[in-house]
Design a protein around this motif. Structure first.
Motif, short mmCIF file in Angstrom:
data_model
loop_
_atom_site.label_atom_id
_atom_site.label_comp_id
_atom_site.label_asym_id
_atom_site.label_seq_id
_atom_site.Cartn_x
_atom_site.Cartn_y
_atom_site.Cartn_z
N PHE A 97 0.83 -1.21 0.00
CA PHE A 97 0.00 0.00 0.00
C PHE A 97 0.86 1.26 0.00
CE2 PHE A 97 -3.38 -2.94 1.27
CZ PHE A 97 -4.43 -2.45 0.50
N PHE A 98 2.03 1.18 0.62
CA PHE A 98 2.98 2.29 0.55
C PHE A 98 3.39 2.54 -0.90
CE2 PHE A 98 7.65 3.48 1.13
CZ PHE A 98 7.40 4.82 1.40
N ALA A 99 3.71 1.47 -1.62
CA ALA A 99 4.05 1.60 -3.04
C ALA A 99 2.87 2.15 -3.84
CB ALA A 99 4.48 0.24 -3.59
N LEU A 100 1.67 1.75 -3.46
CA LEU A 100 0.46 2.26 -4.11
C LEU A 100 0.37 3.77 -3.94
CD1 LEU A 100 -2.27 1.09 -5.47
CD2 LEU A 100 -3.25 1.53 -3.22
N GLY A 101 0.64 4.27 -2.73
CA GLY A 101 0.61 5.71 -2.48
C GLY A 101 1.65 6.45 -3.29
N LEU A 102 2.86 5.89 -3.38
CA LEU A 102 3.91 6.50 -4.21
C LEU A 102 3.45 6.62 -5.66
CD1 LEU A 102 6.98 4.53 -2.81
CD2 LEU A 102 6.59 6.98 -2.50
N ALA A 103 2.83 5.56 -6.17
CA ALA A 103 2.37 5.55 -7.56
C ALA A 103 1.23 6.52 -7.77
CB ALA A 103 1.95 4.14 -7.96
N LYS A 104 0.35 6.67 -6.81
CA LYS A 104 -0.76 7.63 -6.93
C LYS A 104 -0.22 9.05 -7.09
CE LYS A 104 -4.37 5.18 -4.32
NZ LYS A 104 -5.53 5.39 -5.19
N ARG A 105 0.80 9.38 -6.30
CA ARG A 105 1.32 10.76 -6.36
C ARG A 105 2.13 11.01 -7.62
NH1 ARG A 105 5.99 12.98 -5.31
NH2 ARG A 105 6.87 11.17 -4.24
N THR A 106 2.95 10.06 -8.03
CA THR A 106 3.86 10.29 -9.15
C THR A 106 3.27 9.92 -10.51
OG1 THR A 106 4.84 8.08 -8.99
CG2 THR A 106 5.83 9.84 -7.65
N GLY A 107 2.29 9.02 -10.51
CA GLY A 107 1.76 8.52 -11.77
C GLY A 107 2.65 7.47 -12.40
N LYS A 108 3.72 7.07 -11.70
CA LYS A 108 4.65 6.06 -12.21
C LYS A 108 4.61 4.83 -11.29
CE LYS A 108 7.99 9.52 -13.88
NZ LYS A 108 9.40 9.98 -13.79
N PRO A 109 4.84 3.64 -11.86
CA PRO A 109 4.85 2.46 -10.99
C PRO A 109 6.08 2.43 -10.11
CG PRO A 109 5.53 1.86 -13.21
CD PRO A 109 5.11 3.31 -13.26
N ALA A 110 5.87 2.04 -8.87
CA ALA A 110 7.00 1.70 -8.00
C ALA A 110 7.22 0.20 -8.11
CB ALA A 110 6.70 2.09 -6.56
N SER A 111 8.45 -0.25 -7.94
CA SER A 111 8.72 -1.68 -7.86
C SER A 111 8.44 -2.15 -6.44
CB SER A 111 10.17 -1.99 -8.23
OG SER A 111 10.34 -2.06 -9.62
N LEU A 112 7.82 -3.31 -6.35
CA LEU A 112 7.45 -3.89 -5.07
C LEU A 112 8.09 -5.27 -5.01
CD1 LEU A 112 5.69 -3.53 -2.53
CD2 LEU A 112 3.75 -4.37 -3.87
N VAL A 113 9.03 -5.46 -4.08
CA VAL A 113 9.89 -6.64 -4.09
C VAL A 113 9.71 -7.46 -2.81
CG1 VAL A 113 12.29 -7.44 -4.14
CG2 VAL A 113 11.60 -5.46 -5.51
N CYS A 114 9.57 -8.78 -2.97
CA CYS A 114 9.51 -9.65 -1.80
C CYS A 114 10.17 -10.98 -2.09
CB CYS A 114 8.06 -9.87 -1.36
SG CYS A 114 7.12 -10.97 -2.43
N THR A 115 10.37 -11.75 -1.04
CA THR A 115 10.95 -13.09 -1.14
C THR A 115 9.87 -14.08 -1.53
OG1 THR A 115 12.37 -14.65 0.03
CG2 THR A 115 10.56 -13.67 1.29
#
Length: 578
Positions: A62-80
């Motif tokens: 959801f943090f990445a979602l907020g970043l993308a909402k503000r910038t209009g660009k996708p953030a990378s979301l990485v997990c194991t």
């Protein structure tokens, strides 16, 4: 160029990450884990992408979602590998339904370690189903020129899919064999041809395909002055251009504009006449029978109002939806058509007209309803939930961001947010309207952006408690306006509220948390707001750094009764006038 990569995983992820950087990616949100080590090191070593460590996968998403909402660009979301990827799912769904770009990179076991009871392994292929635009189970890393080109083009293609027509999330499942950290693998040719790697990365530096410039001709549709222009929730990145394009459309159309509070037009000082009290107006049976539109244009999605949606469905209108969202937007199953359209690019063509009696009647109803409700708001001294939106609309500084949680806050925004000149940026998670991840989304909006305010209830805040851990990585300011009504206030507006203790136990769900102590746990500044002047002073000038909590204790039963009474009185007033 440094070509001394210690192993094939390091080289492979270097190509992936540098390709994403070339495409314009700004952020990568990294959750801890072993299998994702190659990605974590590659992102942390990339000079142009800010890598942000986040403990909890659901909060991270959801943090990445907020970043993308503000910038209009996708953030990378990485997990194991394993259930870590499953915890991304709620935010992936929200991104899908909300049309928000997101790149989900899940590390995985290699094929030989799947379906054999290897630890921390689940089936991650097509994990998110149809909630992602595209998905791929990538090949294992390989150092050949052809396979590095494959890695480059896959990253490039998926970025474009996420940001292209009908924005949304995409999923790359990436298997890795050992060694996972950047430890030297003696079997790997450490000295590679630097010119070859440089050529591969240059190959990804291609211009993104331009959006369609197709003009939508609505001349045949807008052949009446008895229509309504309905503007639903939206938080476009280029809000000034978007508002300008919408304003031009409205002026030529000369129909009443029904504008949701979760839209930049409501407070953009755009110089257009608009209807903001449509929820109350649509409760007046005499008015809507007498001034029923023949056609409607909806920009984006329909507003939040259940009353408005029900009324539109009951009259079976011809509706054109102008939207960048690639899905059916008509829950009322009217005679509707969705047209992909960029409002900011002014792509809608038709001849303008003059305003008529239909427009004048709707604006008179707006003036009556607005005047009546504003007087009620102004004289209300107890801490009433609905008045919070009104105060914020008047007091928040120009350029501030405000995110409304789900439940009653977006509805009170729709009911009571006043049109004005504040030019605040409004955000929300209305894709599926859940209360999960709202605090984390707000931190994402605030990170690297303007001072941000989150309006949230007690249950929604507790549901995303781990979002408070993001305060340690936040570069910016977040003010949490907590409406503590001891439970789920929205349910008080529904028929289930009459069922006594069962309602209190299973719907209201008061958790009885002391939020001063909660804030102290996370190092968050705390203030109890006792009256309206304290709230005005607290939000008039927002801090530039850090997180603080402003708690307002309200009475959900009294507030629900107050709303219902006001809406009924407004409908009665309009019935008498029309």
């Amino acid at each position: 160029m440094d070509t001394d990569f210690p192993n094939v995983n390091a080289l492979w992820c270097h190509v992936l990450v540098e390709t994403l950087a070339t495409k314009g990616m700004e952020y990568a949100v990294i959750c801890p884990g072993s299998r994702s080590s190659p990605l974590a090191f590659a992102f942390s070593n990339c000079a142009s992408i800010e890598a942000l460590p986040v403990l909890d996968e659901r909060s991270a998403a959801f943090f990445a979602l907020g970043l993308a909402k503000r910038t209009g660009k996708p953030a990378s979301l990485v997990c194991t590998s394993g259930t870590a990827a499953a915890n991304f799912f709620p935010a992936v769904i929200e991104a899908s339904e909300g049309g928000v770009p997101l790149m989900v990179l899940t590390a995985d076991r290699p094929p030989e370690m799947r379906q054999c009871s290897a630890g921390q392994t689940i089936d991650q292929v097509k994990l998110y189903g149809h909630y992602v635009k595209e998905q791929i189970d990538m090949a294992l890393p390989e150092a050949s020129e052809s396979m590095l080109r494959y890695a480059r083009e896959t990253a490039s293609y998926f970025y474009e899919q996420s940001t292209g027509s009908g924005k949304g999330p995409v999923h790359l499942n990436l298997p890795f064999r050992d060694p996972l950290p950047p430890m030297r693998d003696e079997a790997f040719a450490a000295s590679l041809d630097g010119r070859m790697i440089g050529g591969i990365l240059k190959g990804s530096d291609l211009a993104e395909s331009a959006k369609s410039s197709r003009v939508v001709d609505l001349s045949g549709f807008v052949d009446t002055d008895e229509g309504v222009l309905i503007v639903g929730p939206n938080s476009p990145v280029a809000s000034e251009r978007w508002v300008s394009g919408l304003t031009g459309l409205a002026e030529r159309l000369a129909w009443p504009i029904l504008c949701d509070g979760l839209n930049p037009l409501r407070n953009a000082n755009a110089g257009v006449s608009m209807v903001t009290r449509y929820d109350s107006i649509c409760r007046s049976k005499k008015f809507v029978e007498k001034f029923q539109p023949k056609k409607a244009i909806v920009v984006g999605e329909l507003p939040t109002s259940k009353v408005l949606r029900g009324w539109l469905a009951s009259i079976d209108l011809e509706i054109v939806f102008l939207s960048e969202l690639d899905r059916n937007l008509d829950p009322g199953y009217s005679r509707s058509l969705r047209i992909e359209c960029d409002i900011a690019a002014d792509q809608v063509a038709f001849e303008g007209r003059s305003r008529g009696n239909f427009f004048d009647a709707w604006m008179r109803a707006e003036d009556l309803a607005s005047g009546f409700l504003q007087k009620k708001i102004d004289v209300t001294q107890p801490l009433f939930e609905g008045k919070i939106a009104s105060v914020l609309s008047r007091e928040l500084q120009e350029g501030a961001s405000v995110l409304f949680s789900n439940g009653m806050p977006p509805r009170d925004c729709e009911f009571f947010w006043e049109r004005g000149e504040g030019r605040q940026n409004t955000y929300f998670n209305r894709g599926v309207n859940g209360i999960d991840g709202v605090l984390s989304t707000a931190v994402g909006v605030a990170h690297g952006g303007d001072p941000t305010v989150l309006v949230i209830g007690d249950l929604a805040l507790l549901h995303d408690t781990n979002g408070a851990l993001l305060g340690r990585v936040l570069d910016g300011s977040l003010t949490i306006v907590l409406i503590n009504n001891a439970g789920g206030g929205i349910f008080e507006m529904l028929p289930v509220a009459q069922f006594g203790q069962t309602f209190e136990d299973f719907f209201a769900c008061d958790q009885g948390v002391n939020f001063a102590n909660w804030a102290k746990t996370y190092g968050i500044g705390y203030q109890s707001i006792e009256n309206w002047e304290e709230l005005r002073e607290a939000v008039r000038v927002l801090p530039q750094k850090g997180v603080r909590l402003l708690e307002l204790r309200t009475d959900r039963k009294t507030d629900a009764a107050r709303r219902k009474a006001w809406f009924a009185e407004t409908a009665e007033l309009l019935d008498g006038e029309f």
